[in-house]
Scaffold this active site. Structure first.
Site, mmCIF file in Angstrom:
data_model
loop_
_atom_site.group_PDB
_atom_site.id
_atom_site.type_symbol
_atom_site.label_atom_id
_atom_site.label_comp_id
_atom_site.label_asym_id
_atom_site.label_seq_id
_atom_site.Cartn_x
_atom_site.Cartn_y
_atom_site.Cartn_z
ATOM 1 N N LYS A 1 4.210 -14.609 22.214
ATOM 2 C CA LYS A 1 4.447 -13.235 22.671
ATOM 3 C C LYS A 1 4.085 -12.250 21.574
ATOM 4 O O LYS A 1 3.403 -11.257 21.810
ATOM 5 C CB LYS A 1 5.920 -13.056 23.039
ATOM 6 C CG LYS A 1 6.357 -11.603 23.212
ATOM 7 C CD LYS A 1 7.803 -11.456 23.592
ATOM 8 C CE LYS A 1 8.758 -11.437 22.451
ATOM 9 N NZ LYS A 1 8.858 -10.189 21.687
ATOM 10 N N ASN A 2 4.556 -12.528 20.340
ATOM 11 C CA ASN A 2 4.401 -11.535 19.280
ATOM 12 C C ASN A 2 2.999 -11.460 18.695
ATOM 13 O O ASN A 2 2.702 -10.559 17.914
ATOM 14 C CB ASN A 2 5.455 -11.765 18.198
ATOM 15 C CG ASN A 2 6.840 -11.436 18.732
ATOM 16 O OD1 ASN A 2 6.974 -10.805 19.787
ATOM 17 N ND2 ASN A 2 7.874 -11.886 18.046
ATOM 18 N N CYS B 1 14.754 -4.266 21.859
ATOM 19 C CA CYS B 1 16.022 -4.983 21.703
ATOM 20 C C CYS B 1 17.073 -4.151 20.959
ATOM 21 O O CYS B 1 16.753 -3.244 20.235
ATOM 22 C CB CYS B 1 15.778 -6.227 20.872
ATOM 23 S SG CYS B 1 14.752 -7.365 21.725
ATOM 24 N N ARG C 1 15.905 0.468 14.286
ATOM 25 C CA ARG C 1 14.557 -0.085 14.131
ATOM 26 C C ARG C 1 13.592 1.070 13.872
ATOM 27 O O ARG C 1 12.849 1.489 14.719
ATOM 28 C CB ARG C 1 14.173 -0.905 15.351
ATOM 29 C CG ARG C 1 15.096 -2.125 15.482
ATOM 30 C CD ARG C 1 14.706 -3.076 16.539
ATOM 31 N NE ARG C 1 13.497 -3.820 16.241
ATOM 32 C CZ ARG C 1 12.989 -4.704 17.106
ATOM 33 N NH1 ARG C 1 13.557 -4.853 18.274
ATOM 34 N NH2 ARG C 1 11.890 -5.357 16.820
ATOM 35 N N ASP D 1 14.541 -14.476 14.477
ATOM 36 C CA ASP D 1 14.600 -14.599 15.936
ATOM 37 C C ASP D 1 15.325 -15.865 16.372
ATOM 38 O O ASP D 1 15.771 -15.948 17.515
ATOM 39 C CB ASP D 1 13.189 -14.583 16.536
ATOM 40 C CG ASP D 1 12.541 -13.226 16.367
ATOM 41 O OD1 ASP D 1 11.308 -13.132 16.500
ATOM 42 O OD2 ASP D 1 13.259 -12.256 16.064
ATOM 43 N N ARG E 1 11.572 -11.043 29.593
ATOM 44 C CA ARG E 1 10.567 -10.246 28.855
ATOM 45 C C ARG E 1 9.735 -11.141 27.946
ATOM 46 O O ARG E 1 8.559 -10.892 27.703
ATOM 47 C CB ARG E 1 11.276 -9.236 27.939
ATOM 48 C CG ARG E 1 11.629 -7.913 28.507
ATOM 49 C CD ARG E 1 12.177 -7.030 27.407
ATOM 50 N NE ARG E 1 11.323 -7.032 26.225
ATOM 51 C CZ ARG E 1 11.763 -6.805 24.981
ATOM 52 N NH1 ARG E 1 13.029 -6.598 24.763
ATOM 53 N NH2 ARG E 1 10.924 -6.811 23.961
HETATM 54 C C1 EPZ Z 1 8.738 -8.072 14.874
HETATM 55 O O1 EPZ Z 1 9.546 -6.922 15.055
HETATM 56 C C2 EPZ Z 1 9.005 -8.947 16.075
HETATM 57 N N1 EPZ Z 1 8.633 -8.240 17.277
HETATM 58 C C3 EPZ Z 1 10.485 -9.319 16.133
HETATM 59 O O2 EPZ Z 1 10.662 -10.207 17.226
HETATM 60 C C4 EPZ Z 1 10.862 -10.035 14.844
HETATM 61 O O3 EPZ Z 1 12.247 -10.296 14.865
HETATM 62 C C5 EPZ Z 1 10.515 -9.151 13.644
HETATM 63 O O4 EPZ Z 1 9.124 -8.783 13.693
HETATM 64 C C6 EPZ Z 1 10.773 -9.865 12.328
HETATM 65 O O5 EPZ Z 1 10.032 -11.040 12.280
HETATM 66 C C7 EPZ Z 1 7.328 -8.226 17.633
HETATM 67 O O6 EPZ Z 1 6.489 -8.789 16.960
HETATM 68 C C8 EPZ Z 1 6.992 -7.512 18.917
HETATM 69 P P1 EPZ Z 1 9.788 -5.614 11.326
HETATM 70 P P2 EPZ Z 1 9.304 -5.618 14.126
HETATM 71 O O7 EPZ Z 1 9.040 -4.348 11.311
HETATM 72 O O8 EPZ Z 1 7.866 -5.499 13.794
HETATM 73 C C9 EPZ Z 1 12.721 -2.676 9.056
HETATM 74 C C10 EPZ Z 1 11.514 -10.931 19.276
HETATM 75 O O9 EPZ Z 1 12.637 -11.361 19.591
HETATM 76 N N2 EPZ Z 1 11.696 -1.649 9.242
HETATM 77 O O10 EPZ Z 1 9.208 -6.802 10.612
HETATM 78 O O11 EPZ Z 1 9.987 -4.463 14.744
HETATM 79 C C11 EPZ Z 1 13.357 -3.125 10.361
HETATM 80 O O12 EPZ Z 1 14.400 -2.245 10.730
HETATM 81 C C12 EPZ Z 1 11.426 -9.744 18.354
HETATM 82 O O13 EPZ Z 1 10.421 -11.433 19.643
HETATM 83 C C13 EPZ Z 1 11.855 -0.415 8.613
HETATM 84 O O14 EPZ Z 1 12.851 -0.170 7.928
HETATM 85 O O15 EPZ Z 1 10.109 -6.049 12.818
HETATM 86 C C14 EPZ Z 1 13.852 -4.506 10.015
HETATM 87 O O16 EPZ Z 1 15.105 -4.395 9.365
HETATM 88 C C15 EPZ Z 1 12.792 -9.221 17.961
HETATM 89 N N3 EPZ Z 1 10.885 0.532 8.775
HETATM 90 C C16 EPZ Z 1 12.803 -5.020 9.027
HETATM 91 O O17 EPZ Z 1 12.110 -3.865 8.553
HETATM 92 C C17 EPZ Z 1 9.760 0.288 9.523
HETATM 93 O O18 EPZ Z 1 8.899 1.193 9.613
HETATM 94 C C18 EPZ Z 1 11.781 -5.963 9.640
HETATM 95 O O19 EPZ Z 1 11.273 -5.321 10.801
HETATM 96 C C19 EPZ Z 1 9.618 -0.964 10.153
HETATM 97 C C20 EPZ Z 1 10.589 -1.927 9.983
#
Ligand code: EPZ
Length: 418
Positions: free
Chosen positions: A23-24, A118, A123, A306, A398
């Site tokens: 998915k991701n 989610c 986020r 995840d 989803r």
């Molecule tokens: C991706 O989310 C995945 N989603 C998530 O999977 C996964 O849990 C996550 O990466 C971590 O591996 C998709 O790929 C669609 P991040 P993403 O940006 O990109 C902070 C699932 O269940 N952050 O790596 O949103 C954020 O708050 C989903 O399939 C900032 O502070 O995750 C988090 O604490 C859930 N500022 C950390 O970084 C930003 O601009 C990691 O988030 C962006 C992120």
């Protein structure tokens, strides 16, 4: 909203499960197709609602799409004409923010509602904005919209403050057709990012270093047609690995990339489970009561956040207490209250959860707070005494292809209701 009834203490899961496309990776690769004014073919897409919604969104933008099969999509973005993504669709999935990088990369502007998704705590997208601004984009976030103006972007050096999958991907998408060289440092190293880079390079992009923490993108003028097969979903794989272990079953996963599952394999073996690894298969045998272990979630190649809710369910059955540290998301313990209603003994202190093992779970009505928490309740329901009814199943649909069929084929007693 559909609900799922799970009959507990069913026989251990046994059999083979075929893993679907990631998915991701798919939710980044489909927006990436917008960067080419030429038809591309994407194979092994998972049949999930996030993909259906994303395809609806790009059609709304004027892109021509056609399904060659349930998992193979032809996309021709030569007719892309709009940059405003519709709120009604965007609010249903988080990954819609990849449209920002893709639209800016192709047309020099984007107007995308701030995404939904989610409930994992805050986020923010400040790192996405930081990257685009470094390239010269003008970004305004108002009225729930992210508006980006970036007609003449220039390659830039961007050092991410936090390892972010989304920010890494969005910057890559914006940089592929931007003149000059963009260097992303402290980049995320997830396999889905490597898969995206392979697709972009197949279209004629110049992306180097994906899978390391320094990704270099040299802008090109045009992208061409390409065909790409999406990698298997490592989180779906881990879901069935943990389910097999928790149910004391014997399950073979096919069409996997074992390398992507190494943190999960290592942790299950540490718990005493048997995990046999083959070229593109993994067998998990839940041959013992799990040993209590400590889990720390981290960006890849750490233990995936995840799978944290699912590992927690398994650890409720372990001898002794386990400590889970959630180092990626601030609010990813929202599933704990529901698990406690099933008899789990978990104490949450900030980003740490202490799981007391040897707890017999009992079936109860629970609500899926996000897709991974929802999947954890299916596993909890399988090993609990009595029946569990999971509401808000839309979250699960989803991101998990045919999850009820796949679990039922392994012997789970599930019944969709409402
Ligand atoms: C991706 O989310 C995945 N989603 C998530 O999977 C996964 O849990 C996550 O990466 C971590 O591996 C998709 O790929 C669609 P991040 P993403 O940006 O990109 C902070 C699932 O269940 N952050 O790596 O949103 C954020 O708050 C989903 O399939 C900032 O502070 O995750 C988090 O604490 C859930 N500022 C950390 O970084 C930003 O601009 C990691 O988030 C962006 C992120």
């Amino acid at each position: 909203m559909p609900r799922l009834l799970v009959r507990g203490k069913s026989q251990p899961l046994n059999g083979t499960v075929k893993i679907s496309g990631a998915k991701n990776a798919a939710v980044a690769i489909i927006p990436a197709a917008l960067l080419a004014a030429a038809p591309v073919r994407i194979e092994n897409l998972p049949e999930i609602n996030d993909i259906r919604i994303l395809v609806e969104i790009i059609e709304e933008l004027g892109v021509q799409v056609s399904w060659e099969s349930p998992s193979t999509l032809l996309i021709d973005a030569s007719t892309l004409r709009k940059v405003q993504a519709p709120y009604e669709l965007v609010k249903k999935m988080r990954a819609s923010y990849y449209l920002i990088g893709a639209l800016v990369g192709r047309l020099g502007c984007a107007e995308v509602p701030i995404p939904g998704g989610c409930d994992l705590g805050p986020r923010p997208i400040d790192q996405h904005i930081k990257g685009l601004a470094s390239m010269g984009a003008k970004i305004v976030v108002e009225h729930g919209l992210v508006k980006v103006e970036g007609k003449r972007l220039q390659g830039a050096n961007i050092y991410l403050d936090i390892v972010s999958v989304g920010a890494t991907i969005n910057i890559m998408l914006a940089a592929v057709r931007t003149s000059g060289k963009t260097v992303i440092e402290n980049a995320a190293k997830e396999p889905e990012i490597v898969d995206l880079a392979n697709f972009l390079n197949a279209m004629g992009a110049h992306v180097r270093g994906a899978g390391t923490d320094v990704i270099k993108v040299t802008g090109v003028d045009e992208l061409r047609s390409a065909t790409h097969c999406v990698i298997p979903d490592r989180i779906e794989s881990g879901t069935y690995m943990i389910a097999a272990a928790a149910s004391g079953g014997n399950v073979m996963l096919s069409d996997v990339i074992p390398k992507h599952l190494e943190p999960v394999t290592a942790k299950l073996r540490e718990m005493g489970m048997t995990v046999d690894v083959f070229d593109d298969q993994i067998r998990v045998i839940g041959n013992c009561e799990p040993r209590a272990v400590n889990i720390k979630t981290f960006p890849y190649p750490g233990f995936p956040t995840d799978l944290q809710p699912l590992a927690m369910v398994l650890l409720t059955q372990a001898k002794g207490s386990s400590v889970i540290s959630e180092n990626v998301f601030e609010g990813r313990f929202k599933h704990v209250d529901e698990l406690k209603r099933m008899g789990a003994c978990v104490k949450v202190e900030g980003r740490t959860a202490i799981v007391t093992g040897c707890r017999r779970l009992s079936g109860a009505p629970v609500s899926a707070t996000d897709l991974r928490a929802g999947a954890s309740f299916i596993i909890a329901g399988l090993i609990a005494q009595g029946e569990t009814v999971i509401s808000q199943m839309d979250h699960i649909y989803r991101g998990y292809e045919k999850i009820c069929e796949k679990f039922s084929a392994l012997g789970a007693e599930l019944e969709e209701i409402d």
